[in-house]
Design a protein around this motif. Structure first.
Motif, PDB file in Angstrom:
ATOM      1  N   ARG A 199       0.814  -1.152   0.161  1.00 50.22           N
ATOM      2  CA  ARG A 199      -0.130   0.179  -0.207  1.00 50.22           C
ATOM      3  C   ARG A 199       0.954   1.237   0.043  1.00 50.22           C
ATOM      4  N   THR A 200       0.267   2.414  -0.515  1.00 52.66           N
ATOM      5  CA  THR A 200       0.955   3.437  -0.600  1.00 52.66           C
ATOM      6  C   THR A 200       0.023   4.651   0.307  1.00 52.66           C
ATOM      7  N   HIS A 201       0.354   5.284   1.247  1.00 53.74           N
ATOM      8  CA  HIS A 201      -0.261   6.167   1.849  1.00 53.74           C
ATOM      9  C   HIS A 201       0.539   7.783   2.051  1.00 53.74           C
ATOM     10  N   THR A 202      -0.259   8.737   2.134  1.00 60.52           N
ATOM     11  CA  THR A 202       0.308  10.035   2.298  1.00 60.52           C
ATOM     12  C   THR A 202       0.232  10.523   3.474  1.00 60.52           C
ATOM     13  N   VAL A 203       1.492  11.017   4.307  1.00 58.35           N
ATOM     14  CA  VAL A 203       1.598  11.449   5.672  1.00 58.35           C
ATOM     15  C   VAL A 203       1.431  12.931   5.559  1.00 58.35           C
ATOM     16  N   TYR A 204       0.646  13.549   6.495  1.00 60.31           N
ATOM     17  CA  TYR A 204       0.769  14.945   6.525  1.00 60.31           C
ATOM     18  C   TYR A 204       1.051  15.349   8.049  1.00 60.31           C
ATOM     19  N   VAL A 205       1.804  16.304   8.230  1.00 59.66           N
ATOM     20  CA  VAL A 205       2.158  16.572   9.691  1.00 59.66           C
ATOM     21  C   VAL A 205       2.274  18.038   9.864  1.00 59.66           C
ATOM     22  N   TYR A 206       1.267  18.428  10.843  1.00 55.00           N
ATOM     23  CA  TYR A 206       1.305  19.864  10.979  1.00 55.00           C
ATOM     24  C   TYR A 206       2.162  20.317  12.192  1.00 55.00           C
ATOM     25  N   ILE A 207       2.835  21.333  12.221  1.00 55.57           N
ATOM     26  CA  ILE A 207       3.658  21.722  13.136  1.00 55.57           C
ATOM     27  C   ILE A 207       3.500  23.233  13.583  1.00 55.57           C
ATOM     28  N   ASP A 208       3.057  23.229  14.871  1.00 58.74           N
ATOM     29  CA  ASP A 208       2.725  24.708  15.348  1.00 58.74           C
ATOM     30  C   ASP A 208       4.129  25.268  15.953  1.00 58.74           C
ATOM     31  N   GLN A 209       4.593  26.211  15.339  1.00 62.18           N
ATOM     32  CA  GLN A 209       5.745  26.848  15.753  1.00 62.18           C
ATOM     33  C   GLN A 209       7.009  25.729  16.160  1.00 62.18           C
ATOM     34  N   ILE A 210       7.686  25.589  15.200  1.00 53.98           N
ATOM     35  CA  ILE A 210       9.036  24.639  15.474  1.00 53.98           C
ATOM     36  C   ILE A 210      10.102  25.433  16.022  1.00 53.98           C
ATOM     37  N   TRP A 211      10.821  24.912  17.008  1.00 56.62           N
ATOM     38  CA  TRP A 211      11.795  25.494  18.108  1.00 56.62           C
ATOM     39  C   TRP A 211      13.214  25.150  17.421  1.00 56.62           C
ATOM     40  N   ALA A 212      13.374  24.176  16.367  1.00 56.12           N
ATOM     41  CA  ALA A 212      14.768  23.723  15.826  1.00 56.12           C
ATOM     42  C   ALA A 212      14.558  23.843  14.284  1.00 56.12           C
ATOM     43  N   THR A 213      15.709  23.750  13.587  1.00 50.60           N
ATOM     44  CA  THR A 213      15.908  23.419  12.191  1.00 50.60           C
ATOM     45  C   THR A 213      15.721  22.278  11.517  1.00 50.60           C
ATOM     46  N   THR A 214      15.552  21.275  12.768  1.00 55.21           N
ATOM     47  CA  THR A 214      15.491  19.836  12.291  1.00 55.21           C
ATOM     48  C   THR A 214      14.472  19.275  13.252  1.00 55.21           C
ATOM     49  N   LEU A 215      13.794  18.195  12.525  1.00 50.77           N
ATOM     50  CA  LEU A 215      12.984  17.423  13.113  1.00 50.77           C
ATOM     51  C   LEU A 215      13.171  15.732  12.886  1.00 50.77           C
ATOM     52  N   PRO A 216      13.987  15.163  13.865  1.00 53.12           N
ATOM     53  CA  PRO A 216      14.247  13.705  13.524  1.00 53.12           C
ATOM     54  C   PRO A 216      13.081  12.881  13.513  1.00 53.12           C
ATOM     55  N   ILE A 217      12.353  12.720  12.497  1.00 57.15           N
ATOM     56  CA  ILE A 217      11.352  11.336  12.374  1.00 57.15           C
ATOM     57  C   ILE A 217      11.753  10.312  11.564  1.00 57.15           C
ATOM     58  N   TYR A 218      11.732   9.101  12.149  1.00 58.97           N
ATOM     59  CA  TYR A 218      12.109   8.044  11.569  1.00 58.97           C
ATOM     60  C   TYR A 218      11.101   6.931  11.476  1.00 58.97           C
ATOM     61  N   ALA A 219      10.989   6.095  10.384  1.00 55.47           N
ATOM     62  CA  ALA A 219      10.125   5.219  10.113  1.00 55.47           C
ATOM     63  C   ALA A 219      10.830   3.572  10.510  1.00 55.47           C
ATOM     64  N   GLN A 220      10.207   3.180  11.516  1.00 53.98           N
ATOM     65  CA  GLN A 220      10.802   1.762  11.880  1.00 53.98           C
ATOM     66  C   GLN A 220       9.779   0.825  11.927  1.00 53.98           C
ATOM     67  N   ALA A 221      10.278  -0.578  11.423  1.00 57.68           N
ATOM     68  CA  ALA A 221       9.467  -1.780  11.711  1.00 57.68           C
ATOM     69  C   ALA A 221       9.225  -1.851  13.192  1.00 57.68           C
ATOM     70  N   ASN A 222       8.263  -2.609  13.582  1.00 54.91           N
ATOM     71  CA  ASN A 222       7.827  -2.901  15.297  1.00 54.91           C
ATOM     72  C   ASN A 222       9.234  -3.666  15.738  1.00 54.91           C
ATOM     73  N   LEU A 223       9.514  -4.779  15.271  1.00 55.72           N
ATOM     74  CA  LEU A 223      10.770  -5.499  16.012  1.00 55.72           C
ATOM     75  C   LEU A 223      11.931  -4.538  16.055  1.00 55.72           C
ATOM     76  N   LEU A 224      12.520  -3.805  15.032  1.00 56.36           N
ATOM     77  CA  LEU A 224      13.589  -2.914  15.171  1.00 56.36           C
ATOM     78  C   LEU A 224      13.316  -2.001  16.259  1.00 56.36           C
ATOM     79  N   LEU A 225      12.080  -1.218  16.090  1.00 54.97           N
ATOM     80  CA  LEU A 225      11.835  -0.291  16.865  1.00 54.97           C
ATOM     81  C   LEU A 225      11.689  -0.810  18.543  1.00 54.97           C
ATOM     82  N   LEU A 226      11.436  -1.866  18.816  1.00 55.54           N
ATOM     83  CA  LEU A 226      11.431  -2.510  20.151  1.00 55.54           C
ATOM     84  C   LEU A 226      12.897  -2.957  20.541  1.00 55.54           C
TER      85      LEU A 226
END
Length: 683
Positions: free
Chosen positions: A142-169
């Motif tokens: 499947r292909t889905h679109t992810v939208y993220v709304y950020i209210d007043q960011i305090w940094a110039t980076t935002l580490p967001i990672y996609a991880q499978a559940n086992l790796l995440l654990l």
């Protein structure tokens, strides 16, 4: 031209819609931040519905080209394709924004939504909140679109990672292991410092334990670890964080001020530290007022952190230069903490790569700072122990020197003591003899006055008899036998009176000799009442011979009228005369001070009880002050003017009664009202 229009629209669509990111390896972490396209907006102007219904209206620009600006609000967009059979989740590592809303869409329809903020709202999955996780509904193929709304960011980076559940654990467990070591270390240091405080009463250990606890608790809350235990505590912390920061800084400041000997080696910095502590308190109160009254949350953290770091470095260097070696640990610990802190700041502004160590740099830096500060505490203890050992060695050396000196002085003192003891014994013997002579003088004066009356009668009748003899001679010459007979009768009467008064004087002398040198020192049966009366007469006449104006009333109470008792007559007489002389002195002194309305009185009372006899000598004189009552039976203690008393009268009397006769002698007195001496003697 019309043929080119579809190509232009296709190009625009390609530019504004990036290619989907394919998730094809469940063992790989996919960094998503730079894959997003961003749309800068004003808060509240663009909704998810408008983005889904009118996608071509909004121009998203790849973050790689534009980046993000601190303080602005953005919509982010990214298409994800999952080619594996495992589910993936998004993890947001930094809460560098006021609020974040995540939407997962499929065919212009929201199928999954998550709202993230500093405060925990309506959620039952605290694990996802603590780890900032968002599970995607993105199935295989499947292909889905992810939208993220950020209210007043305090940094110039935002580490967001996609991880499978086992790796995440697996990665989550690694982080938990790090924080587990950190919290365990914090707990051990805190408990150890509290134990030292309770054992030693050292204020530094108490302040250090409080600061370590607050530091560890703050790391737990800021990292989201604590929310799984208490979401209310988590929300309170972030609500009142502007108040907590200066209070934690205050504890850290007080610890440094008292741990480092600033008050001794750098009073200027010590006073500045106290002023800075006042500033922290003012800041906390002001922040609390802003939160309660205006619902404002300004963050003083960066400014206070900078001030605290600079002050810690300066006072650490000053104390180290003044010779306090443990201060070097304070400098090193501060540098280490702020080095890791600076690394975390660089991470926020995308100046260093994101990884496990940079993300957890604040926890690592705080743990190392606590470790180094604990070494500083141990170094201070070792330094104090070293100084104590040196002091003990010096004390032992001085003790040995003093011991040698003391032994020498002891020999000299023993010789002097022996010499002075001999002198004191001689002086004491002289004083005792003087006291005996004084008592003898009182006795002699009393005898002189007591015997004067019968001697006057003897002298007068002798002179009259001498004249009668001459008259009788003349009558015989004249042949007047009757007159001579009458004169003979008068002579016989005079001679009878002379003999009577002679026997009276002889009895007085005999009685007096019993109280002087004629006693054998052994107990003999004596009438205590008669002895008391005779001693009163002797003492009164003796005192009257020195003070012609003296007089006093005598009251007696003797039960029974005669009381034989085994005593050393001479010694008991000396006791009675001493006590009576003191009573006469007291009432005479008061009569001189209080000339109107005062009559001197002496009361003698003797009572026989079962097994003992009680003799009381009471006066209404000046009395004895409470302060000197315990001293009156001490040798050489006297309140009389110099030359009027030796200070041995009461002491000798006390020894005669208690040691010589096995009795007791006590005193009852009230200053200004009189004194009563009570003697008890065994029958």
């Amino acid at each position: 031209m019309k043929r080119l229009l579809p190509l232009q629209l296709l190009l625009i669509s390609y530019l504004t819609h990036a290619q989907p990111l394919v998730l094809n390896d469940p063992n790989q972490s996919y960094p998503l931040f730079e894959q997003f396209s961003a749309l800068e907006v004003r808060p509240g102007t663009v909704s998810i519905d408008s983005l889904l219904q009118q996608p071509d209206r909004y121009r998203f620009t790849p973050i790689k080209q534009q980046g993000l600006t601190v303080g602005h609000s953005y919509w982010l967009r990214l298409e994800l394709t999952n080619t594996t059979h495992q589910l993936f989740a998004l993890r947001i590592f930094l809460l560098s924004f006021n609020r974040m809303i995540l939407y997962e869409t499929d065919n212009k329809r929201v199928i999954n939504q998550r709202d993230l903020a500093l405060l925990v709202t309506d959620t039952t999955d605290y694990f996802q909140h603590s780890k900032r996780l968002w599970t995607l509904h993105l199935g295989q193929g499947r292909t889905h679109t992810v939208y993220v709304y950020i209210d007043q960011i305090w940094a110039t980076t935002l580490p967001i990672y996609a991880q499978a559940n086992l790796l995440l654990l697996r990665e989550s467990h690694r982080e938990d292991l790090l924080y587990g070591f950190f919290y365990g270390f914090v707990l051990i240091v805190m408990l150890y410092s509290l134990i030292l405080f309770m054992r030693l009463g050292d204020r530094d250990n108490l302040l250090y334990a409080i600061w370590v606890f607050l530091t560890g608790f703050g790391i737990s809350l800021s990292s989201g670890q604590e929310v799984e235990l208490s979401s209310q505590t988590h929300n309170l912390y972030f609500t009142f964080n502007p108040v907590i920061i200066p209070l934690v800084g205050l504890i850290h400041l007080l610890f440094l001020i008292f741990f480092l000997p600033l008050r001794r080696v750098a009073r200027g910095w010590y006073k500045f530290g106290l002023v800075l502590g006042g500033f922290y308190i003012f800041t906390a109160v002001a922040q609390l007022a802003l939160i309660i009254l205006n619902n404002q949350y300004p963050n003083p953290g960066p400014l206070l952190t900078l001030i605290d770091g600079l002050f810690s470095l300066f006072i650490g260097l000053v104390a180290y230069r003044k010779g306090f070696r443990p201060a070097l640990y304070i400098v090193i610990g501060t540098v280490v903490l702020y080095g890791f802190g600076w690394n975390y700041v660089l991470l926020l502004f995308n100046k260093v790569p994101f990884n496990f160590w940079t993300f957890n740099s604040m926890a690592i830096g705080s743990g190392l700072e606590i470790l180094i500060f604990t070494l500083a505490m141990g170094s201070k203890v070792n330094l104090l122990k070293q100084h104590q050992d040196e002091a003990i060695q010096e004390q032992l050396r001085l003790t040995q020197e003093n011991q040698t000196l003391i032994e020498t002085q002891n020999r000299v003192l023993e010789e002097k003591v022996e010499e002075r003891t001999a002198q004191l014994k001689a002086s004491q013997a002289q004083l005792i003899q003087k006291e005996k002579l004084a008592s003898l003088g009182e006795l002699t004066a009393g005898i002189a006055h007591e015997i004067q009356n019968p001697l006057n009668f003897v002298n007068n009748f002798a002179e009259v008899s001498s004249e009668l003899v001459e008259e009788q001679k003349q009558a015989l010459i004249d042949g007047d036998l009757d007159e001579a007979g009458f004169i003979a009768d008068d002579l016989r009467q005079n001679l009878t009176k002379i003999a009577h008064h002679g026997r009276r004087a002889s009895a007085i002398v005999k009685g007096m000799l019993e109280h002087s040198n004629g006693d054998s020192g052994e107990k003999q049966e004596t009438d205590l009442i008669r002895l008391t009366e005779e001693c009163y007469k002797i003492a009164f006449q003796g005192y009257r011979s020195k003070h012609q104006d003296f007089s006093c009333e005598l009251q007696t109470s003797f039960q029974p009228d005669s009381l034989p008792i085994q005593v050393i007559t001479q010694d008991m007489g000396r006791v009675l005369i001493n006590l009576l002389n003191n009573a006469f002195y007291s009432v005479h002194k008061r009569s001189q001070q209080q000339k109107v309305g005062y009559t001197p009185q002496i009361e003698l009372c003797i009572e026989a009880h079962n097994g003992h006899i009680e003799l009381r000598i009471k006066d209404n004189g000046t009395g004895i002050p409470d302060a000197i009552k315990p001293k009156i039976f001490q040798p050489f203690f006297t309140t009389k003017p110099t030359g009027e008393g030796t200070g041995l009268g009461l002491s000798l009397s006390y020894d005669i009664v208690t040691k010589g006769h096995g009795g007791t002698m006590t005193v009852e007195s009230q200053e200004g009202e009189g004194t009563q001496f009570i003697i008890t003697l065994p029958c």
